[in-house]
Design an enzyme around this catalytic site. Structure first.
Site, PDB file in Angstrom:
ATOM      1  N   ASP A   1      14.434  24.948  39.876  1.00  0.00           N
ATOM      2  CA  ASP A   1      13.142  24.407  39.490  1.00  0.00           C
ATOM      3  C   ASP A   1      12.118  24.814  40.553  1.00  0.00           C
ATOM      4  O   ASP A   1      12.460  25.223  41.654  1.00  0.00           O
ATOM      5  CB  ASP A   1      13.232  22.871  39.321  1.00  0.00           C
ATOM      6  CG  ASP A   1      12.100  22.337  38.441  1.00  0.00           C
ATOM      7  OD1 ASP A   1      12.230  21.218  37.931  1.00  0.00           O
ATOM      8  OD2 ASP A   1      11.096  23.062  38.249  1.00  0.00           O
TER       9      ASP A   1
HETATM   10  C1  GLC Z   1       8.157  21.890  36.850  1.00  0.00           C
HETATM   11  C2  GLC Z   1       9.215  21.114  36.113  1.00  0.00           C
HETATM   12  C3  GLC Z   1      10.090  21.968  35.243  1.00  0.00           C
HETATM   13  C4  GLC Z   1       9.248  23.118  34.709  1.00  0.00           C
HETATM   14  C5  GLC Z   1       8.930  24.015  35.879  1.00  0.00           C
HETATM   15  C6  GLC Z   1       8.030  25.204  35.479  1.00  0.00           C
HETATM   16  O1  GLC Z   1       7.974  21.360  38.119  1.00  0.00           O
HETATM   17  O2  GLC Z   1      10.071  20.253  36.859  1.00  0.00           O
HETATM   18  O3  GLC Z   1      10.612  21.118  34.201  1.00  0.00           O
HETATM   19  O4  GLC Z   1       9.975  23.832  33.730  1.00  0.00           O
HETATM   20  O5  GLC Z   1       8.296  23.304  36.935  1.00  0.00           O
HETATM   21  O6  GLC Z   1       6.772  24.729  35.097  1.00  0.00           O
END
Ligand code: GLC
Length: 756
Positions: free
Chosen positions: A286
Site C-alpha cells: 500500500d
Molecule cells: C491508499 C489506500 C489503498 C489505495 C492506495 C492507492 O492509501 O490505503 O486502499 O488503493 O492508497 O490509492
C-alpha cells in the site's frame, strides 16, 4: 413451486471458511503455458536495473518530464492515478518503444465502486445480497476504466470489520466472512472476466492483506492484534477465495498484525499466500507502507525497510522506493538473493502478459476522459442503489407513498448533495452526473405524480445553523408526509476518517425534532458510509430507510423505492449498535460462559438507588443498553410479508464426512411481489474450541409474487460443518449442530443435526 440450487461459486467460499486446500489453481495459474515461457525469456534478457524498475510504482497524477524520463530509462514498471488517455498513451509509447526492454506499464487506479458511473459504496453493494448484480456492476466499472487505458483497479477491498467507527467500513462488504468472500469473489469475476486481455476488463487487487479491518479502536492505520484462531476463521477466508477466484494482484495493508507490519509479514505474504494458497500473481504494497515500517519501529532505515518487504513477499513498491533504491547493493552484499528479485519481476511480468499489454498497451483509439456513460452501466448502478436500500422501520406502512399524488415535504442536507451521495473513493465520479433525490422528485412533480415542497433545513450534514428550520417546518406543514434525507457527508467516512461518535452529525437531530411539530408522518432516509447510532431520532420517525451512499443515481433509486416502483429488498451486512460503547457487536460472537440472561436485565432507570452489587447483572450484557444491538446482521423489511415453514433435514443424524440437506418453504403472504434473502446459519454446539453462536453458511435471494411459495434447499456439506483451527487446518468434529434458516440472523427457525 420453484426450486433453488446452491451456487457452485459459494461452495468455494465455504471451503475457504473451513480453510480447506483449494482443489484447483487460480485462473492465473492456469495461464497459457507460453506466458511462462515469455516471462522466462524476457527475464533472462533484463539487467538488474531493468528488474528494479519493474518493482517500482510511481504516482503520475500530473504529466511531467521526470516521469517520462523514468519510464524511458526503464526505472518504472507501473503508474497510478493517471487517467488521461493521451498521457497514458504517450507513457506507454515511451515504455514500449524507447525503454531498454520495451516493457509496457501496468496502470492502476482506485476504482472501488465505479469509475465515471458511481455505484453504491461496497458496504451498500453487500447489502443487496445479490452477487450476480455486484458482478455485473463491477464489469461495468471495468469497461469504463479500461476505456481510458487504466488496466488495474485496487479493488475489491475485502477486509472483514466489526467496527463502524472505522471510516473504511464504507469500502468493506461488512462483518461477515462468508458474505465478504462471496462479494469479493463477485467483484473479482466482474472486474477480470475470463480474459484479462479483453478490452473491457482490468486486473483486480485483493486488499488489504491482512487484518486491517481489526484496527484497534476503529482508528485507521492502527495496530491489529488478532489471535490465529480468529485470523483463520474471520480475516483470511475472503482472501483465500480471492486467490481461488483468480485475482491477479494483492495489496499488503498499512497495519501491523500482531507486532509485524502486514507489508513486512512473511507469515501472510509468503507462508499463507504463496505456500498455502498457491497465489502466483503479484503483491503491491500500500501507499508508502514499505517506508512506513521505519515509523512502525520495525526497520532502522529505508534499506532495511526495502529488504524486509522484499524478503516477506512484496513484489512491487507503491510510491516509496526503498527496495528499488537498495536491493542492488543488498544483492551485491549477499543480503538478498537475485533469484528472489527474479521471482518478484516474474510475478509482475506474468500479470502484464495476462493483461495482453505486450500486444496492446494503449488506450483505445479516440479514448477520452471522462469516458462516455453507458446506459447499461447506468441502469445497473440505479438497480444496485435501489436493491441496496434497507428498510428498517415502517410503522403503519407509511411506505410506500401510495397516494395518487402524494404531497411530499423533502427536507434535509443530503436531499440535494450531488457530491456527497457518491460516497468515499469516487475519484472519477462527477457530481454533475449525479441525479439527486430533489432532481428525481422534481421530475415526478413535472409529470404530476407528486406535489413537492423542498427545504434543506441545513446546508450540509455537520451544519449547526438552525436558520433554515422555519422554512423546513413550513414545507412540512404544507405536505402530507415528510421525507428527511440526512446522514453523513462523503468526507465523514473512508480512509483516515474514523469517528468516535456515530450519531447524526450537526443539528440534524434537532431538525427532525422540529419537523415533528408538523404532526405529519416522517420518513427518515439515511445516506452514510457506516452504521450510525440513531437512538435519538428512531422514536421520532415512522419509517427508516438506510440508503448508505448510493452513487450517481441515488435520486431515481430513492424515488422508485419510496413511491413503490421498487420493493425494498436490502439486508444489513453489518450490525447496528445502540451505542458506540457496544462496539464490537456482531452476529457471529461467542456464547461466553454466562450468556445474557433476560432475568438479569433490569432497565437501569428502574434499579433502585443503593441496590446491592449482586442485585442485577450476573451475565454478559451492559447495564445501560442490555445485550442486543439496534438492528441485527441480515435485517431488512419489505413492503410485503413472507411466511416460513420450519426447516427440515433430509437426515438429522449424519455420519462424519457425509452431507445432508436442509429445506424450507417460503411463501409471499403479502399484497405485492417482493424479494426475500433466505439465510442459512449454523452453530456448532460443542467443539474443541468455542464456536460462534451464528455462522452464515449460505443464502439465496428470491423473488415471489403474492401467494407464490418456493422450496429452498441448501446442501450441508462437510466443508460447511468444518472450521479452521489456529493453524488454519480444517477440523470436522462430531457433535450437535443447530441448523437455522430465516430472514435475518435473529428471526430464525432451527433444527438439530447430530454429526456422529
Ligand atoms: C491508499 C489506500 C489503498 C489505495 C492506495 C492507492 O492509501 O490505503 O486502499 O488503493 O492508497 O490509492
Amino acid at each position: 413451486m420453484s426450486e433453488n440450487s446452491f451456487a457452485q461459486d459459494r461452495i468455494k467460499c465455504l471451503r475457504a471458511l473451513a480453510a480447506l486446500p483449494e482443489t484447483e489453481g487460480s485462473p492465473l495459474q492456469t495461464s497459457v503455458a507460453d506466458i511462462e515461457t515469455k516471462v522466462a525469456t524476457l527475464l533472462s534478457e533484463m539487467d538488474i536495473g531493468a528488474k528494479l524498475g519493474q518493482i517500482y510504482q510511481i504516482s503520475a497524477s500530473h504529466q511531467n518530464e521526470k516521469v517520462e524520463e523514468q519510464v524511458r530509462q526503464g526505472r518504472v514498471g507501473s503508474i497510478l492515478n493517471q487517467i488521461d488517455p493521451n498521457w497514458i498513451r504517450e507513457l506507454q509509447r515511451i515504455a514500449v518503444e524507447e525503454s531498454p526492454d520495451r516493457i509496457p506499464l501496468i496502470v492502476g487506479r482506485d476504482v472501488i465502486h465505479g469509475f465515471r458511473t458511481i455505484a453504491p459504496i461496497p458496504l451498500a453493494l453487500s447489502a443487496t445480497w445479490n452477487p450476480e448484480l455486484v458482478k455485473a456492476v463491477s464489469a461495468g466499472a471495468a469497461a469504463e476504466t479500461r476505456a481510458v487505458g487504466v488496466n488495474w483497479t485496487f479493488a475489491p477491498m475485502i477486509d472483514v470489520t466489526r467496527d463502524p467507527r472505522w471510516g473504511r467500513v464504507a469500502e468493506s462488504p461488512g462483518e461477515d466472512p462468508f458474505l465478504t468472500a462471496v462479494m469479493g469473489q463477485a467483484m473479482i469475476q466482474g472486474f477480470q472476466g475470463d480474459d484479462l486481455a479483453a478490452p473491457d476488463r482490468v486486473a483486480a487487487c485483493a486488499k488489504h492483506f491482512a487484518g486491517y479491518g481489526a484496527s484497534e479502536g476503529g482508528r485507521d492505520y492502527n495496530t491489529a492484534w488478532i489471535p490465529e484462531q480468529q485470523l483463520w476463521e474471520t480475516h483470511l477466508p475472503s482472501f483465500q477465495v480471492a486467490v481461488e477466484a483468480g485475482v491477479a494482484t494483492f495489496m499488503s495493508g498499512f497495519n501491523d498484525l500482531n507486532g509485524v507490519p502486514a507489508t513486512g509479514n512473511a507469515f501472510l505474504l509468503d507462508e499463507v499466500l504463496r505456500h498455502r494458497w498457491g497465489f502466483n500473481g503479484f503483491v503491491v504494497s500500500d501507499w508508502k507502507s514499505v517506508e512506513e515500517m521505519i515509523a512502525h519501529g520495525i526497520a532502522a532505515d529505508r534499506a532495511e525497510a526495502g529488504l524486509l518487504a522484499a524478503r516477506a513477499g512484496v513484489d512491487m513498491e507503491m510510491v516509496s522506493s526503498c527496495a528499488p533504491d537498495h536491493l542492488e547493493r543488498l544483492i551485491e552484499e549477499g543480503e538478498f538473493p537475485l533469484e528472489r528479485l527474479d521471482c518478484m519481476v516474474a510475478n509482475i511480468l506474468r500479470v502484464k502478459f495476462a493483461l495482453g499489454l505486450f500486444e496492446q498497451p494503449y488506450p483505445p483509439e479516440g479514448a477520452v476522459y471522462p469516458p462516455a456513460m453507458d446506459e447499461r452501466v447506468s441502469e445497473l448502478a440505479r438497480q444496485a442503489a435501489a436493491e441496496s436500500f434497507v428498510l428498517l422501520k415502517n410503522e403503519g406502512s407509511v411506505l410506500p407513498l401510495c397516494a395518487a399524488r402524494p404531497k411530499i415535504a423533502l427536507i434535509g442536507p443530503l436531499a440535494d448533495a450531488p457530491a456527497d451521495q457518491l460516497g468515499t473513493w469516487s475519484l472519477d465520479g462527477r457530481p454533475e452526473d449525479s441525479v439527486t433525490p430533489l432532481a428525481a422528485f422534481r421530475e415526478r412533480e413535472k409529470k404530476g405524480a407528486v406535489e413537492l415542497h423542498y427545504a434543506p433545513g441545513l446546508a450540509y450534514s455537520r451544519d449547526t445553523n438552525e436558520a433554515g428550520f422555519a422554512e423546513a417546518l413550513a414545507a412540512a406543514n404544507e405536505a402530507d408526509v415528510v421525507v428527511f434525507v440526512g446522514g453523513e457527508e462523503a468526507f465523514l467516512s473512508g480512509e483516515a476518517h474514523s469517528r468516535a461518535y456515530l450519531n447524526l452529525p450537526g443539528a440534524q437531530e434537532a431538525l427532525i425534532q422540529k419537523l415533528k411539530e408538523s404532526g405529519k408522518p416522517l420518513v427518515l432516509v439515511v445516506m452514510a458510509g457506516r452504521p450510525l447510532v440513531l437512538e435519538a431520532v428512531l422514536p421520532q420517525v415512522d419509517a427508516l430507510l438506510y440508503a448508505w451512499h448510493p452513487g450517481t443515481f441515488a435520486g431515481p433509486a430513492l424515488a422508485d423505492v419510496l413511491c413503490g416502483n421498487v420493493v425494498p429488498s436490502g439486508k444489513l451486512p453489518i450490525t447496528f449498535p445502540k451505542a458506540e460503547g457496544q462496539i464490537p457487536i456482531f452476529h457471529g460472537r461467542r456464547n461466553t460462559g454466562r450468556p445474557f440472561n433476560p432475568q438479569h436485565w433490569v432497565p437501569l432507570d428502574q434499579v433502585p438507588p443503593g441496590s446491592s452489587q449482586t442485585s442485577v447483572g450476573g451475565s454478559s450484557y451492559c447495564l445501560d443498553v442490555g445485550d442486543t444491538p439496534r438492528f441485527v446482521f441480515g435485517e431488512g423489511l419489505s413492503y410485503t410479508r413472507f411466511e416460513w415453514s420450519a426447516p427440515a433435514l433430509s437426515r438429522s443424524t449424519l455420519p462424519l464426512g457425509e452431507s445432508t440437506e436442509v429445506s424450507v418453504v417460503v411463501k409471499n403472504i403479502g399484497q405485492c411481489t417482493g424479494s426475500e434473502v433466505v439465510q442459512l446459519y449454523l452453530r456448532d454446539i460443542a467443539a474443541s474450541v468455542t464456536r460462534p453462536i451464528s455462522e452464515l453458511k449460505g443464502f439465496e435471494k428470491i423473488s415471489l409474487a403474492p401467494g407464490e411459495s418456493c422450496t429452498m434447499r441448501f446442501e450441508l456439506s462437510p466443508e460447511m460443518l468444518s472450521f479452521p483451527d489456529a493453524t488454519g487446518s480444517a477440523r470436522l468434529e462430531p457433535g450437535e449442530f443447530t441448523v437455522s434458516v430465516g430472514s435475518n440472523s435473529r428471526d430464525v427457525q432451527s433444527v438439530r443435526l447430530m454429526l456422529e
